[in-house]
Design a protein around this motif. Structure first.
Motif, PDB file in Angstrom:
ATOM      1  N   UNK A 101     -15.980   9.883  -5.620  1.00 61.63           N
ATOM      2  CA  UNK A 101     -14.825   8.978  -5.657  1.00 61.63           C
ATOM      3  C   UNK A 101     -13.511   9.743  -5.640  1.00 61.63           C
ATOM      4  N   UNK A 102     -12.673   9.404  -4.647  1.00 59.96           N
ATOM      5  CA  UNK A 102     -11.337   9.976  -4.516  1.00 59.96           C
ATOM      6  C   UNK A 102     -10.368   8.837  -4.232  1.00 59.96           C
ATOM      7  N   UNK A 103      -9.246   8.845  -4.934  1.00 62.09           N
ATOM      8  CA  UNK A 103      -8.215   7.825  -4.700  1.00 62.09           C
ATOM      9  C   UNK A 103      -7.180   8.413  -3.753  1.00 62.09           C
ATOM     10  N   UNK A 104      -7.024   7.786  -2.600  1.00 65.56           N
ATOM     11  CA  UNK A 104      -6.083   8.283  -1.590  1.00 65.56           C
ATOM     12  C   UNK A 104      -4.851   7.403  -1.466  1.00 65.56           C
ATOM     13  N   UNK A 105      -4.927   6.198  -2.033  1.00 63.69           N
ATOM     14  CA  UNK A 105      -3.782   5.301  -1.995  1.00 63.69           C
ATOM     15  C   UNK A 105      -3.855   4.346  -3.172  1.00 63.69           C
ATOM     16  N   UNK A 106      -2.707   3.796  -3.499  1.00 67.55           N
ATOM     17  CA  UNK A 106      -2.640   2.776  -4.543  1.00 67.55           C
ATOM     18  C   UNK A 106      -1.888   1.583  -3.976  1.00 67.55           C
ATOM     19  N   UNK A 107      -2.102   0.446  -4.569  1.00 68.21           N
ATOM     20  CA  UNK A 107      -1.383  -0.760  -4.177  1.00 68.21           C
ATOM     21  C   UNK A 107      -0.415  -1.114  -5.293  1.00 68.21           C
ATOM     22  N   UNK A 108       0.818  -1.398  -4.902  1.00 66.16           N
ATOM     23  CA  UNK A 108       1.864  -1.740  -5.859  1.00 66.16           C
ATOM     24  C   UNK A 108       2.130  -3.232  -5.749  1.00 66.16           C
ATOM     25  N   UNK A 109       2.258  -3.878  -6.888  1.00 64.42           N
ATOM     26  CA  UNK A 109       2.626  -5.295  -6.876  1.00 64.42           C
ATOM     27  C   UNK A 109       3.957  -5.456  -6.136  1.00 64.42           C
ATOM     28  N   UNK A 110       4.160  -6.590  -5.507  1.00 64.75           N
ATOM     29  CA  UNK A 110       5.397  -6.817  -4.757  1.00 64.75           C
ATOM     30  C   UNK A 110       6.591  -7.078  -5.664  1.00 64.75           C
ATOM     31  N   UNK A 111       6.323  -7.435  -6.895  1.00 62.33           N
ATOM     32  CA  UNK A 111       7.396  -7.656  -7.868  1.00 62.33           C
ATOM     33  C   UNK A 111       6.793  -7.493  -9.260  1.00 62.33           C
ATOM     34  N   UNK A 112       7.608  -7.083 -10.220  1.00 55.82           N
ATOM     35  CA  UNK A 112       7.075  -6.943 -11.577  1.00 55.82           C
ATOM     36  C   UNK A 112       6.880  -8.317 -12.228  1.00 55.82           C
ATOM     37  N   UNK A 113       5.873  -8.413 -13.053  1.00 53.79           N
ATOM     38  CA  UNK A 113       5.645  -9.617 -13.843  1.00 53.79           C
ATOM     39  C   UNK A 113       6.113  -9.342 -15.275  1.00 53.79           C
ATOM     40  N   UNK A 114       6.197 -10.375 -16.065  1.00 55.19           N
ATOM     41  CA  UNK A 114       6.627 -10.196 -17.460  1.00 55.19           C
ATOM     42  C   UNK A 114       5.745  -9.179 -18.180  1.00 55.19           C
ATOM     43  N   UNK A 115       4.463  -9.204 -17.866  1.00 58.62           N
ATOM     44  CA  UNK A 115       3.531  -8.269 -18.505  1.00 58.62           C
ATOM     45  C   UNK A 115       3.887  -6.809 -18.213  1.00 58.62           C
ATOM     46  N   UNK A 116       4.400  -6.541 -17.018  1.00 58.10           N
ATOM     47  CA  UNK A 116       4.759  -5.163 -16.652  1.00 58.10           C
ATOM     48  C   UNK A 116       5.863  -4.608 -17.555  1.00 58.10           C
ATOM     49  N   UNK A 117       6.730  -5.493 -18.029  1.00 54.72           N
ATOM     50  CA  UNK A 117       7.835  -5.046 -18.878  1.00 54.72           C
ATOM     51  C   UNK A 117       7.374  -4.605 -20.266  1.00 54.72           C
TER      52      UNK A 117
ATOM     53  N   UNK B 295       0.845  -1.199   0.000  1.00 49.45           N
ATOM     54  CA  UNK B 295       0.000   0.000   0.000  1.00 49.45           C
ATOM     55  C   UNK B 295       0.876   1.243   0.000  1.00 49.45           C
ATOM     56  N   UNK B 296       0.495   2.207  -0.820  1.00 49.01           N
ATOM     57  CA  UNK B 296       1.234   3.465  -0.917  1.00 49.01           C
ATOM     58  C   UNK B 296       0.230   4.614  -0.868  1.00 49.01           C
ATOM     59  N   UNK B 297       0.314   5.417   0.179  1.00 50.83           N
ATOM     60  CA  UNK B 297      -0.584   6.568   0.328  1.00 50.83           C
ATOM     61  C   UNK B 297      -0.136   7.707  -0.572  1.00 50.83           C
ATOM     62  N   UNK B 298      -1.095   8.343  -1.209  1.00 55.87           N
ATOM     63  CA  UNK B 298      -0.796   9.500  -2.050  1.00 55.87           C
ATOM     64  C   UNK B 298      -0.774  10.753  -1.190  1.00 55.87           C
ATOM     65  N   UNK B 299       0.183  11.608  -1.443  1.00 56.57           N
ATOM     66  CA  UNK B 299       0.252  12.878  -0.720  1.00 56.57           C
ATOM     67  C   UNK B 299      -0.826  13.833  -1.216  1.00 56.57           C
ATOM     68  N   UNK B 300      -1.210  13.630  -2.468  1.00 54.93           N
ATOM     69  CA  UNK B 300      -2.214  14.476  -3.109  1.00 54.93           C
ATOM     70  C   UNK B 300      -3.281  13.557  -3.708  1.00 54.93           C
ATOM     71  N   UNK B 301      -4.375  13.324  -2.991  1.00 57.91           N
ATOM     72  CA  UNK B 301      -5.426  12.437  -3.496  1.00 57.91           C
ATOM     73  C   UNK B 301      -5.928  12.859  -4.882  1.00 57.91           C
ATOM     74  N   UNK B 302      -6.367  11.866  -5.648  1.00 61.99           N
ATOM     75  CA  UNK B 302      -6.889  12.110  -6.988  1.00 61.99           C
ATOM     76  C   UNK B 302      -8.412  12.111  -6.909  1.00 61.99           C
ATOM     77  N   UNK B 303      -9.006  13.249  -7.237  1.00 63.49           N
ATOM     78  CA  UNK B 303     -10.460  13.357  -7.220  1.00 63.49           C
ATOM     79  C   UNK B 303     -10.966  12.916  -8.592  1.00 63.49           C
ATOM     80  N   UNK B 304     -11.695  11.809  -8.584  1.00 61.40           N
ATOM     81  CA  UNK B 304     -12.239  11.254  -9.822  1.00 61.40           C
ATOM     82  C   UNK B 304     -13.623  11.842 -10.089  1.00 61.40           C
ATOM     83  N   UNK B 305     -14.423  11.901  -9.044  1.00 62.08           N
ATOM     84  CA  UNK B 305     -15.767  12.473  -9.141  1.00 62.08           C
ATOM     85  C   UNK B 305     -16.160  12.968  -7.755  1.00 62.08           C
ATOM     86  N   UNK B 306     -17.344  13.486  -7.658  1.00 62.69           N
ATOM     87  CA  UNK B 306     -17.829  13.980  -6.377  1.00 62.69           C
ATOM     88  C   UNK B 306     -17.862  12.871  -5.321  1.00 62.69           C
TER      89      UNK B 306
END
Length: 102
Positions: free
Chosen positions: A16-32, A3-14
């Motif tokens: 919905x606001x994104x305050x954090x994102x989750x990062x995969x623990x390791x990259x997969x082949x698809x990420x490359x 989990x990674x908290x955003x310092x500046x939340x992203x307001x999507x709509x009235x």
């Protein structure tokens, strides 16, 4: 997932606001696949989107400070050998600073 908290939340709509994102623990082949895109910024946006499972349109709305931090985290995970030359003391200080900010 990390989990990674955003310092500046992203307001999507009235409602919905994104305050954090989750990062995969390791990259997969698809990420490359992000690196098949032309342009370094486009590649990093695609990489962050892939590793956070967020749509690129969301990443593009992200505050620059949050984007730079996430792109560095994801890039270091994808290519740790490029960052291995960092001085241990600097890496430790950066990690400690990040912990204090959390």
């Amino acid at each position: 997932m990390i989990q990674h908290s955003l310092k500046h939340p992203i307001v999507i709509s009235e409602n919905k606001t994104i305050t954090e994102v989750k990062i995969k623990e390791f990259p997969t082949a698809e990420d490359y696949l992000a690196f098949d895109m032309p342009g370094r910024n486009a590649q990093l946006i695609a990489l962050v989107a892939s590793m956070t499972t967020q749509d690129e349109s969301i990443i593009k709305k992200m505050h620059g400070d949050d984007y730079k931090e996430l792109s560095l985290i994801c890039d270091k995970m994808a290519y740790p050998e490029f960052y291995a030359a960092e001085k241990p003391a600097e890496a430790k200080a950066a990690a400690e600073k990040k912990e204090q900010e959390s």
